[in-house]
Scaffold this motif. Structure first.
Motif, PDB file in Angstrom:
ATOM      1  N   VAL A  99       0.988  -1.230   0.140  1.00  0.00           N
ATOM      2  CA  VAL A  99       0.022  -0.052   0.229  1.00  0.00           C
ATOM      3  C   VAL A  99       0.951   1.066   0.003  1.00  0.00           C
ATOM      4  N   ARG A 100       0.732   2.173  -1.071  1.00  0.00           N
ATOM      5  CA  ARG A 100       1.307   3.564  -1.090  1.00  0.00           C
ATOM      6  C   ARG A 100       0.618   4.423  -0.315  1.00  0.00           C
TER       7      ARG A 100
ATOM      8  N   GLY B  95      -3.887   1.365  -2.727  1.00  0.00           N
ATOM      9  CA  GLY B  95      -3.514  -0.195  -2.730  1.00  0.00           C
ATOM     10  C   GLY B  95      -4.240  -0.863  -3.851  1.00  0.00           C
ATOM     11  N   ALA B  96      -3.664  -2.096  -4.037  1.00  0.00           N
ATOM     12  CA  ALA B  96      -4.351  -2.883  -5.162  1.00  0.00           C
ATOM     13  C   ALA B  96      -4.835  -4.334  -4.589  1.00  0.00           C
ATOM     14  N   GLY B  97      -5.753  -4.163  -3.678  1.00  0.00           N
ATOM     15  CA  GLY B  97      -6.506  -5.196  -3.310  1.00  0.00           C
ATOM     16  C   GLY B  97      -6.006  -5.757  -1.813  1.00  0.00           C
ATOM     17  N   GLN B  98      -4.993  -5.105  -1.433  1.00  0.00           N
ATOM     18  CA  GLN B  98      -4.532  -5.759  -0.134  1.00  0.00           C
ATOM     19  C   GLN B  98      -5.528  -5.593   1.098  1.00  0.00           C
TER      20      GLN B  98
END
Length: 419
Positions: free
Chosen positions: A109-110, A413-416
């Motif tokens: 996650v950024r 994020g990308a689904g985390q």
């Protein structure tokens, strides 16, 4: 709910709606809005001066103090200066959207911490029509709506300024409800503003110590405290005479009614005979009255005897208190006792004393070998200022655009999911 509270609440709800639009304006759009405000103020200068004359006449009839009258006065030159200050704010970098911190979590996650507008910024002040313009410009440039209570002394002047600025917003296609005033509700309107929790995001008082204390103690909304200016200059044993004379005169006389004007001069005993007669003579020649202790009176026959209250007084006039102290230690002790933590300065050729003063004095601005009149948002390069904060949380010293923003964290994020 009283009629006043209901009326103030209605205006603040309108300001919050407008704040959503203002907070999303681009850098270029906000700058264009401020440029139009500057133009409208100049175009309305005749109406503003006429309104100001009504306030001045009422103030004279009520016996308004000279310092407050000077703050209240608007003429063509001061109106042009107000407009120029707005243009200066328009030219400043956009404080919204600055990336203050960023990192990537182990999960991928950024995170970014970015600056964002508060929402609705309010100010309560007295006999200071420049604040009406300055805080509006700063609030809008930082993406905020503004709610103003400018006091009865400047009622007509502030109304004329607000009309011009709201007209500018409307001309630029921005909701004019982004600029609100509660002046017509009087003192009850100010109380409602102080208790408008959930509608006002931050409140900034400017004015007398009594006004500031009232706002700080009675508000239920967050307050950024601006303070009175019992400002000191210390003349130490090594102070060059020309520096001492020129800096003290400038700090007292250039504009005595403002909070960064010097109120007390402390002279180290070893320099008293050398400095006090010349510095006092220059002050008197410039129209000031020196209130001195026994040592000062011996060296300055025309000095008015100082009383204990003088050391804690923000004169806001051409009056200045002067005292002889044994050494820098005693000067620092005096400042610790009487300082309002606004601005303090030392005049010295001793680098060690200068650095000790800068390190030990607890104030928003601490200076060596410079006039206290430099404590100012414009002089610091902020274009204009909301006020001089004397607190220690969030903002301290001259408050410009960054101090009218808060922060929020953005997470991408990308689904985390968290384990």
């Amino acid at each position: 709910m009283s009629t006043v509270v209901s009326g103030v609440s209605e205006r603040l709800h309108a300001a919050r709606r407008a704040a959503r639009q203002i907070g999303l304006l681009s850098d270029e759009r906000k700058a264009a809005v401020l440029a139009r405000i500057a133009d409208e103020i100049v175009a309305a200068s005749e109406d503003i001066v006429a309104a100001n004359s009504v306030d001045l006449e009422r103030g004279d009839a009520d016996g308004i103090a000279a310092g407050l009258r000077d703050r209240l006065l608007l003429n063509r030159d001061r109106i042009v200066a107000l407009a120029d200050a707005v243009r200066s704010v328009a030219a400043l970098p956009d404080p919204v959207g600055r990336v203050i911190d960023e990192r990537v979590l182990p999960s991928g996650v950024r995170l970014q911490k970015v600056s964002v507008p508060f929402g609705v910024v309010a100010s309560i002040y007295e006999a200071r029509p420049n604040v009406t313009v300055d805080i509006t410009a700063l609030a809008l440039r930082s993406g905020n709506a503004v709610a103003l209570r400018g006091g009865s002394a400047a009622l007509e002047t502030n109304a004329a300024l607000v009309r011009a600025m709201r007209s500018a917003l409307e001309s630029e296609g921005v909701d004019p409800d982004g600029i609100q005033t509660v002046d017509d509700f009087g003192r009850e309107g100010a109380r409602a503003l102080m208790r408008a929790r959930g509608l006002v995001d931050v409140l900034v008082p400017r004015g007398s110590a009594q006004l500031i204390e009232t706002v700080v103690t009675e508000s239920t909304v967050p307050v950024i405290e601006t303070g009175a200016g019992v400002v000191h200059i210390v003349l130490d044993e090594s102070a060059p005479l020309d520096w001492a004379r020129d800096i003290v005169v400038n700090a007292k006389v250039q504009r005595p009614s403002v909070c960064n004007a010097v109120e007390t001069v402390l002279v180290v005993r070893a320099a008293a005979e050398r400095l006090i007669p010349a510095v006092a003579a220059a002050l008197v020649e410039a129209g000031a009255t020196v209130h001195g202790d026994a040592e000062v009176q011996r060296l300055v026959p025309d000095a008015v005897p100082a009383v204990d209250e003088d050391w804690a007084t923000e004169h806001m006039s051409l009056d200045l208190s002067m005292r002889v102290v044994d050494d820098l230690d005693e000067a620092l002790a005096h400042i610790r006792r009487y300082s309002t933590m606004h601005t303090e300065s030392i005049i010295t050729a001793d680098e060690g004393n200068a650095e000790r003063f800068l390190a030990e004095v607890d104030a928003a601005v601490v200076m060596a070998n410079a006039s206290t009149r430099f404590t100012d948002g414009g002089e610091f390069g902020f274009g204009a200022e909301v006020g001089i904060s004397t607190q220690k949380l969030h903002a301290r010293g001259p408050m410009g655009l960054p101090e009218l923003t808060s922060t929020k964290w953005l997470a991408r994020g990308a689904g985390q999911t968290r384990a």
